[in-house]
Design a protein around this motif. Structure first.
Motif, PDB file in Angstrom:
ATOM      1  N   SER A   1      -4.100  -2.834   0.086  1.00 42.68           N
ATOM      2  CA  SER A   1      -5.049  -2.299  -0.898  1.00 42.68           C
ATOM      3  C   SER A   1      -4.403  -1.216  -1.745  1.00 42.68           C
ATOM      4  O   SER A   1      -4.624  -1.141  -2.965  1.00 42.68           O
ATOM      5  N   SER A   2      -3.586  -0.386  -1.112  1.00 40.95           N
ATOM      6  CA  SER A   2      -2.925   0.699  -1.837  1.00 40.95           C
ATOM      7  C   SER A   2      -1.932   0.157  -2.865  1.00 40.95           C
ATOM      8  O   SER A   2      -1.920   0.590  -4.027  1.00 40.95           O
TER       9      SER A   2
ATOM     10  N   LYS B   1      -3.827  -1.614  -5.757  1.00 46.48           N
ATOM     11  CA  LYS B   1      -4.439  -0.700  -6.723  1.00 46.48           C
ATOM     12  C   LYS B   1      -3.384  -0.051  -7.604  1.00 46.48           C
ATOM     13  O   LYS B   1      -3.595   0.152  -8.810  1.00 46.48           O
TER      14      LYS B   1
ATOM     15  N   SER C   1      -8.951  -1.671  -6.965  1.00 51.29           N
ATOM     16  CA  SER C   1      -8.820  -2.132  -5.589  1.00 51.29           C
ATOM     17  C   SER C   1      -9.130  -3.632  -5.510  1.00 51.29           C
ATOM     18  O   SER C   1      -9.769  -4.192  -6.411  1.00 51.29           O
TER      19      SER C   1
END
Length: 343
Positions: free
Chosen positions: A325-326, A329, A335
């Protein structure tokens, strides 16, 4: 690709011919639908593009007389669309594709990502996937359209630059296509191909060349937010063993792959494989594979029926959901769950 480029070059001095559009439209099996019903028209256009809002413009008196002609060429689609009445269209962000719209008659008012253009026979519109889009088509608007998948365009640009994109690709909205010789000749070539070869989509080699050609000409003939970014190593041609490894990863990205396997496929040592990727692309083979899988994950989040981010991440080899997810993004500016909600 050489034969394709030769065909383009031979047409370089010729003006764009409206007759070619008519021949494309009259070719067998090109008519996708004809309808006077708003709901049916919205549904049929949505199958080629994406679900959207379509309404006759308030106060307009024209009767809807919609027609769409269509040819699919892998990651590229060529269409001709008219509504026959003044309409307002709200697709929102296109998400998974870029769209070039070229009015043959009439005009369209386009608002896209803070940009506005009055599109007519001289000025096309180039819609980018992340931009909120609203359009008004005049009653006599008749547009030729090229739809190109986001993954195809961004993958080609990243390969040219030699590193992953640090921000999503975004084109200038207005394209003076009639004055753009490479683009005008490309359209003549595509119309000629789809007119004389009804089963063109079955020729995978030619389709692949067309995908690359359309993408290359769009990226090099029209301004975008990466136009001033210099490639990692200008004027170089990727070595054959790097291209072999790239092609293998493109085809087998969903499978477990090791760097040893890639070296074996490329026919070189591990050291040569690493140096080839580092020298010409600026990243390691496994980072290239990770970037490719991230692209595939995003395409699935945008285009499939899934509602489970974790399942998509795991399917593409990202076992640590938080890290996935990091990185997602950081790369796409939103996200994975936000991507799902935008569908």
């Amino acid at each position: 690709m050489l034969s394709t480029m030769t065909s383009i070059a031979s047409a370089a001095s010729l003006p764009f011919a409206p007759l070619a559009v008519e021949r494309f439209s009259s070719a067998p099996n090109r008519l996708l639908f004809a309808s006077a019903d708003v709901d049916e028209t919205r549904s049929m256009v949505g199958r080629v593009m994406k679900p959207h809002q379509l309404n006759r413009t308030t106060g307009s008196s024209e009767r809807l007389d919609a027609r769409m002609y269509h040819a699919s060429l892998g990651d590229v689609c060529l269409s001709r669309l008219r509504y026959g009445a003044s309409v307002d269209i709200e697709p929102g962000p296109l998400e998974s594709f870029f769209l070039v719209q070229m009015p043959l008659t009439g005009y369209a008012q386009i608002d896209c990502g803070g940009q506005h253009v009055h599109s007519n026979q001289s000025v096309a519109s180039v819609l980018s996937p992340d931009d909120e889009t609203r359009m008004h088509w005049s009653a006599d608007a008749d547009q030729l359209m090229i739809r190109i998948t986001r993954s195809q365009v961004e993958r080609s640009l990243a390969s040219y630059l030699g590193h992953p994109l640090k921000q999503p690709l975004r084109f200038e909205l207005g394209l003076h296509w009639q004055d753009n010789a490479p683009w005008r000749c490309l359209m003549s070539y595509l119309l000629d191909c789809t007119t004389h070869h009804a089963d063109l989509s079955q020729n995978k080699l030619l389709v692949s060349q067309i995908e690359q050609l359309v993408t290359l000409i769009l990226l090099t003939s029209h301004r975008h937010n990466h136009s001033e970014t210099a490639p990692a190593r200008c004027g170089t041609v990727l070595p054959r063993h790097v291209r072999r490894a790239q092609d293998f990863m493109q085809t087998h990205a969903h499978e477990p792959l090791s760097v040893e396997q890639l070296a074996d496929v490329a026919g070189v040592s591990l050291r040569s494989l690493y140096s080839g990727f580092k020298d010409f692309l600026g990243i390691s083979p496994m980072q290239y594979l990770r970037d490719l899988r991230m692209e595939r994950a995003r395409s699935e989040l945008l285009g499939s029926e899934t509602s489970n981010v974790a399942a998509v991440a795991l399917r593409w080899g990202f076992a640590h959901l938080g890290r996935f997810s990091s990185e997602y993004k950081q790369r796409y500016g939103e996200s994975p769950s936000q991507t799902l909600r935008r569908r």
